[in-house]
Scaffold this motif. Structure first.
Motif, PDB file in Angstrom:
ATOM      1  N   GLY A  20       6.474 -23.822  22.841  1.00 49.76           N
ATOM      2  CA  GLY A  20       7.813 -24.248  23.251  1.00 49.76           C
ATOM      3  C   GLY A  20       7.948 -25.745  23.486  1.00 49.76           C
ATOM      4  N   LYS A  21       6.998 -26.534  23.014  1.00 52.47           N
ATOM      5  CA  LYS A  21       7.048 -27.981  23.248  1.00 52.47           C
ATOM      6  C   LYS A  21       8.310 -28.622  22.671  1.00 52.47           C
ATOM      7  CE  LYS A  21       3.232 -28.543  21.087  1.00 52.47           C
ATOM      8  NZ  LYS A  21       3.042 -27.103  20.831  1.00 52.47           N
ATOM      9  N   THR A  22       8.587 -28.301  21.412  1.00 60.54           N
ATOM     10  CA  THR A  22       9.730 -28.960  20.777  1.00 60.54           C
ATOM     11  C   THR A  22      11.041 -28.533  21.412  1.00 60.54           C
ATOM     12  OG1 THR A  22       8.464 -29.052  18.745  1.00 60.54           O
ATOM     13  CG2 THR A  22      10.800 -29.453  18.566  1.00 60.54           C
ATOM     14  N   THR A  23      11.118 -27.267  21.788  1.00 62.90           N
ATOM     15  CA  THR A  23      12.325 -26.803  22.474  1.00 62.90           C
ATOM     16  C   THR A  23      12.537 -27.601  23.751  1.00 62.90           C
ATOM     17  OG1 THR A  23      11.744 -24.600  21.665  1.00 62.90           O
ATOM     18  CG2 THR A  23      13.489 -24.732  23.299  1.00 62.90           C
TER      19      THR A  23
ATOM     20  N   ASN B  37       3.612 -23.305  19.054  1.00 63.83           N
ATOM     21  CA  ASN B  37       4.571 -22.259  19.407  1.00 63.83           C
ATOM     22  C   ASN B  37       4.689 -21.964  20.892  1.00 63.83           C
ATOM     23  OD1 ASN B  37       5.976 -21.543  17.233  1.00 63.83           O
ATOM     24  ND2 ASN B  37       4.809 -19.719  16.730  1.00 63.83           N
TER      25      ASN B  37
ATOM     26  N   SER C 270      11.750 -22.018  31.591  1.00 67.86           N
ATOM     27  CA  SER C 270      12.087 -21.381  30.317  1.00 67.86           C
ATOM     28  C   SER C 270      12.777 -22.463  29.503  1.00 67.86           C
ATOM     29  CB  SER C 270      13.011 -20.187  30.515  1.00 67.86           C
ATOM     30  OG  SER C 270      13.536 -19.829  29.249  1.00 67.86           O
TER      31      SER C 270
ATOM     32  N   ASP D 268      11.284 -16.369  31.053  1.00 70.03           N
ATOM     33  CA  ASP D 268      12.278 -15.300  30.848  1.00 70.03           C
ATOM     34  C   ASP D 268      11.616 -14.034  30.309  1.00 70.03           C
ATOM     35  OD1 ASP D 268      13.587 -16.157  27.608  1.00 70.03           O
ATOM     36  OD2 ASP D 268      11.859 -17.024  28.590  1.00 70.03           O
TER      37      ASP D 268
ATOM     38  N   HIS E 269      14.179 -13.393  20.051  1.00 71.03           N
ATOM     39  CA  HIS E 269      15.278 -13.684  20.966  1.00 71.03           C
ATOM     40  C   HIS E 269      16.516 -13.971  20.129  1.00 71.03           C
ATOM     41  CE1 HIS E 269      15.059 -17.970  20.042  1.00 71.03           C
ATOM     42  NE2 HIS E 269      13.755 -17.861  20.118  1.00 71.03           N
TER      43      HIS E 269
HETATM   44  P1  GDP Z   1       6.228 -25.663  19.666  1.00 69.01           P
HETATM   45  O1  GDP Z   1       5.453 -25.233  18.471  1.00 69.01           O
HETATM   46  O2  GDP Z   1       5.373 -25.700  20.872  1.00 69.01           O
HETATM   47  O3  GDP Z   1       6.965 -26.935  19.449  1.00 69.01           O
HETATM   48  O4  GDP Z   1       7.268 -24.496  19.960  1.00 69.01           O
HETATM   49  P2  GDP Z   1       8.819 -24.421  19.680  1.00 69.01           P
HETATM   50  O5  GDP Z   1       9.575 -25.267  20.637  1.00 69.01           O
HETATM   51  O6  GDP Z   1       9.064 -24.643  18.233  1.00 69.01           O
HETATM   52  O7  GDP Z   1       9.103 -22.908  20.070  1.00 69.01           O
HETATM   53  C1  GDP Z   1       8.475 -21.827  19.447  1.00 69.01           C
HETATM   54  C2  GDP Z   1       9.315 -20.592  19.600  1.00 69.01           C
HETATM   55  O8  GDP Z   1       9.354 -20.164  20.955  1.00 69.01           O
HETATM   56  C3  GDP Z   1      10.757 -20.792  19.190  1.00 69.01           C
HETATM   57  O9  GDP Z   1      11.184 -19.640  18.516  1.00 69.01           O
HETATM   58  C4  GDP Z   1      11.477 -20.941  20.507  1.00 69.01           C
HETATM   59  O10 GDP Z   1      12.820 -20.553  20.411  1.00 69.01           O
HETATM   60  C5  GDP Z   1      10.681 -20.035  21.395  1.00 69.01           C
HETATM   61  N1  GDP Z   1      10.757 -20.429  22.803  1.00 69.01           N
HETATM   62  C6  GDP Z   1      10.534 -21.654  23.317  1.00 69.01           C
HETATM   63  N2  GDP Z   1      10.703 -21.648  24.659  1.00 69.01           N
HETATM   64  C7  GDP Z   1      11.042 -20.382  24.987  1.00 69.01           C
HETATM   65  C8  GDP Z   1      11.355 -19.723  26.241  1.00 69.01           C
HETATM   66  O11 GDP Z   1      11.365 -20.296  27.304  1.00 69.01           O
HETATM   67  N3  GDP Z   1      11.638 -18.381  26.166  1.00 69.01           N
HETATM   68  C9  GDP Z   1      11.638 -17.709  24.977  1.00 69.01           C
HETATM   69  N4  GDP Z   1      11.942 -16.412  25.004  1.00 69.01           N
HETATM   70  N5  GDP Z   1      11.357 -18.294  23.810  1.00 69.01           N
HETATM   71  C10 GDP Z   1      11.069 -19.607  23.809  1.00 69.01           C
END
Ligand code: GDP
Ligand code: MG
Length: 724
Positions: A14-17, A12, A143, A117, A494
């Motif tokens: 933000g890796k996948t994002t 969580n 972000s 952010d 968000h």
């Molecule tokens: P992963 O588990 O590391 O792959 O994380 P995800 O990419 O699935 O992101 C987890 C959550 O964090 C999601 O709800 C994203 O929308 C949120 N998220 C990711 N990057 C950011 C960011 O830069 N700012 C905010 N506010 N939320 C983020």
């Protein structure tokens, strides 16, 4: 030469994002040989020679779960050219704990502080220049969600990969460093220099996997054991805790110099929302209302607008008759006209009629997921599940399964204990997946005037089945034991990101449509063929005649099994069995069979506005207009053995024939018992009581209650939560 960059960080963060925005839509999902968990590999949009790996999230390099093992093995054995360590800026302390370990790998590493952010909005200050100097590696702010700073981050890590310089490594206290130096010398001097430190620290921690991998001689092991033991004695703690502790002390010192948190007392908007939605008393009612709204909008309102139109007007009045008359006009044989117009178009049409509802349902669920609400639900469920010896971690596969059970079952890999993983695999299929929603939609439209309560009930019956099963299984020897601790970062709420929600809605919706065009077509042809032929008086085509078809004969034989559940007619029996092919096919069977009814199937009374007439015909013809029968049918089909694809997933994940059979057998038996109870007790209210049935139903209830209230086996000590 391509460059490999791994995205590593806590779950969580933000890796996948970030992965999605760096690679665009170019990503490929790759299954890796020998490993069971998927990681994603993609090419950098701006330079196709750069390969980016999205790894499963990890809290440390001492893995507990299958997916953590995957991430660790990739980093250690494949050794990417550089690591981009994604750090959640709102949770620096915990995230940097992993960073201190990544830094020891001897791989060029760049830290990207994500969620800037939110950090900025909260008024927190991070001095990245200072942080970079303290940690001895480049630090950038990004972000991933807003897309700010990501190109800089990419350039920075590419540059680091090209230079190939490993990062500086922080030092532990003198006495530990001393022991580590000894270990390096005694055990791993033949490894490449940049890898030595990580292995030495791991040996100091007595990491089993590393010990196994290095295959050291007994002599060497006893030698380094002396060093470790003397440090443990000196610091009065076990070696693993010593290292953990030192890392946190180091992080604390670094943060005290580079990080200023806004006055703590100010609650962020997210915290304020959480106060309400995760409130002990309100949380569950709020979740129920949320799901009710989701179903009211998708199955109810959208259903009112579209199901009648899709089934009666689009397919019923336009497509089926036009296809039929078109084929007749070109002189097609009668049987072929019926095969195409009644069989295929009838079956597929009945399924496709639910596409608008499906899409809206998926859209709403994606919105709840993307904005962060569903993560809270897992959290809320943890509190409830824990009371029964299950972990909230089990709920995440169930959230995923509300789209499709297959990825849901696969997501059980995140659960560390084998027994809890098995239990999750068994119960995940109880949650109504997208393909089961047409069954629910059809029954709601056929007999309940499209009431959204039916769909909401279906969802919570699924959740209840999970909990009941959890309790029953936890009390058996095979599943006894404490639930695992459940740690999850809750990202700040968000607004949903359109590209995210459309992507996931489309993926789910498209696989629904694809199945309608393939599996459902094939199954409809089979249904049509079996229902058009008869054995009586020699094998022959019966067309619209009223002779008994082969399907009728087979279905009637099976129907005996379902008679005590209230749907003992051959059509419902055939639909239930064909549901194993794909759950949509339950609706497909009814579609084909109702097209093949002899003329004059009647509506029996008024049809409410907005309710599909063809659904009402199905309700009258196949359930004798009995709400109770239809409801019992729905429950059985929701809870019984899942479709073949999901059974395949269960088999893969269980990796064991006995457990696979147990899972499928249990689900079916459970579904049978519940439908039996519901139908037989329901009869008490309709005045047509079946004495034997009622007695058996009460006996089943008594058995169920016994299984629920009998004491736990010793191994489960509820209330005592183990901490890592
Ligand atoms: P992963 O588990 O590391 O792959 O994380 P995800 O990419 O699935 O992101 C987890 C959550 O964090 C999601 O709800 C994203 O929308 C949120 N998220 C990711 N990057 C950011 C960011 O830069 N700012 C905010 N506010 N939320 C983020
Ligand atoms: Mg991810």
């Amino acid at each position: 030469m391509s460059i490999k960059i791994a995205l590593a960080g806590n779950p969580n963060s933000g890796k996948t994002t970030l992965f999605n925005s760096l690679t665009g839509s170019n990503q490929t999902v790759g299954n890796w040989p020998g490993v069971t968990v998927e990681k994603k590999e993609g090419k950098y949009k701006k330079d196709k020679d750069i390969i980016i790996m999205d790894l499963p999230g990890i809290y440390s390099l001492s893995p507990y779960t299958l997916e953590e093992v995957v991430a660790r093995n990739y980093l250690i054995n494949e050794r990417p050219d550089a690591i981009l360590n994604i750090v959640d800026g709102t949770n620096l302390e915990r995230n940097l704990y992993l960073s201190t370990q990544l830094m020891e790998l001897g791989i060029p590493t760049v830290i990207a502080i994500n969620m800037m952010d939110v950090v900025t909005k909260q008024g927190d200050k991070i001095d990245i220049k200072q942080l970079s100097a303290e940690l001895g590696l480049p630090v950038v702010e990004i972000s991933a969600l807003k897309g700010t700073g990501i190109t800089d981050a990419a350039n920075c890590v590419i540059e680091a990969a090209k230079q190939g310089k490993a990062v500086l490594q922080h030092s532990f206290s003198g006495i530990i460093e001393h022991a580590i130096a000894h270990i390096e010398e005694a055990a791993i001097h033949n490894l490449p220099e940049e890898q030595q430190r990580w292995y030495a620290v791991k040996l100091f921690e007595r990491d089993e996997k590393v010990l196994e991998q290095l295959n050291l001689s007994q002599e060497v092991i006893s030698h380094i054991e002396v060093d470790i033991a003397s440090v443990e004695k000196e610091l009065d703690d076990d070696s693993e805790s010593i290292i953990t502790n030192e890392r946190y002390v180091f992080i604390g010192q670094v943060l005290s110099r580079c990080y200023k948190k806004q006055n703590k007392s100010k609650l962020s908007v997210s915290d304020k929302i959480d106060r309400i939605v995760t409130n002990r008393i309100l949380a569950l009612p709020i979740f129920a209302v949320m799901m009710f709204l989701v179903y009211t909008i998708s199955i109810g309102t959208i259903g009112d607008w579209t199901v009648g139109f899709m089934n009666d007007t689009l397919f019923g009045e336009w497509i089926v008759p036009n296809v039929a008359s078109g084929l007749e006009a070109i002189g097609c044989w009668d049987w072929l006209v019926s095969l195409i117009a009644d069989g295929v178009v009838g079956g597929v049409g009945a399924v496709l009629g639910f596409v608008p509802q499906m899409l809206i349902l998926f859209l709403l669920l994606s919105i709840l997921e993307d904005c962060g609400y569903m993560a809270r639900v897992a959290f809320i469920m943890d509190r409830i599940f824990r009371k029964f010896g299950l972990s909230g971690k089990s709920f995440i596969p169930m959230l995923i399964a509300s789209g499709c059970g297959v990825p849901g079952i696969m997501a059980s890999r995140t659960i560390e204990q084998e027994r809890d993983r098995r239990m999750t695999i068994i119960t995940t299929g109880f949650i109504p997946c997208g393909a089961k929603m047409p069954i629910v939609g059809l029954i709601a439209a056929a007999l309940f005037g499209n009431s959204p309560l039916i769909a909401t009930a279906a969802y919570f019956i699924g959740v209840a089945a999970v909990i009941v099963t959890g309790i029953i299984l936890k009390k058996t020897k095979n599943f006894a034991g404490d639930p695992a601790p459940f740690v999850m970062e809750l990202p700040a709420y968000h607004p949903p990101v359109p590209s995210n929600i459309f992507r996931s809605t489309w993926e789910r919706g498209w696989s629904f449509i694809k199945r309608a065009g393939t599996v459902i077509v094939a199954a409809s042809v089979i249904i049509w063929v079996l229902n058009s032929l008869s054995f009586e008086g020699g094998f022959h085509y019966i067309g619209e005649g009223d002779e008994q078809s082969i399907l009728n004969v087979i279905g009637s034989a099976i129907a005996i099994i379902f008679k005590p559940l209230g749907f003992g007619n051959w059509q419902a029996a055939v639909a239930t069995v064909l549901g194993l092919v794909a759950k949509e096919e339950v609706v497909g069977v009814f579609g084909t069979l109702s097209e093949m009814l002899p003329e004059g199937a009647d509506l029996m009374g008024e049809v409410e506005e907005g309710v599909s007439q063809s659904a009402v015909i199905i309700g009258n013809e196949f359930f004798d207009g009995s709400k109770l029968s239809a409801f019992s049918f729905m429950i059985f089909n929701l809870l019984c053995a899942p479709c073949f694809a999901a059974m395949g997933a269960i088999k893969r994940e269980m990796n064991n024939a006995k457990w696979t059979c147990f899972a499928i057998g249990y689900m079916t038996a459970f579904a049978y018992a519940i439908s039996f109870i519901v139908y037989q007790l329901g009869l008490l209210f309709t005045g047509s009581v079946n004495i034997v049935g009622t007695v058996i139903a009460f006996a089943l209830i008594a058995a169920l209650v016994y299984l629920l209230v009998r004491p736990y086996k010793e191994r489960t000590h509820l209330g005592k939560v183990r901490t890592k």
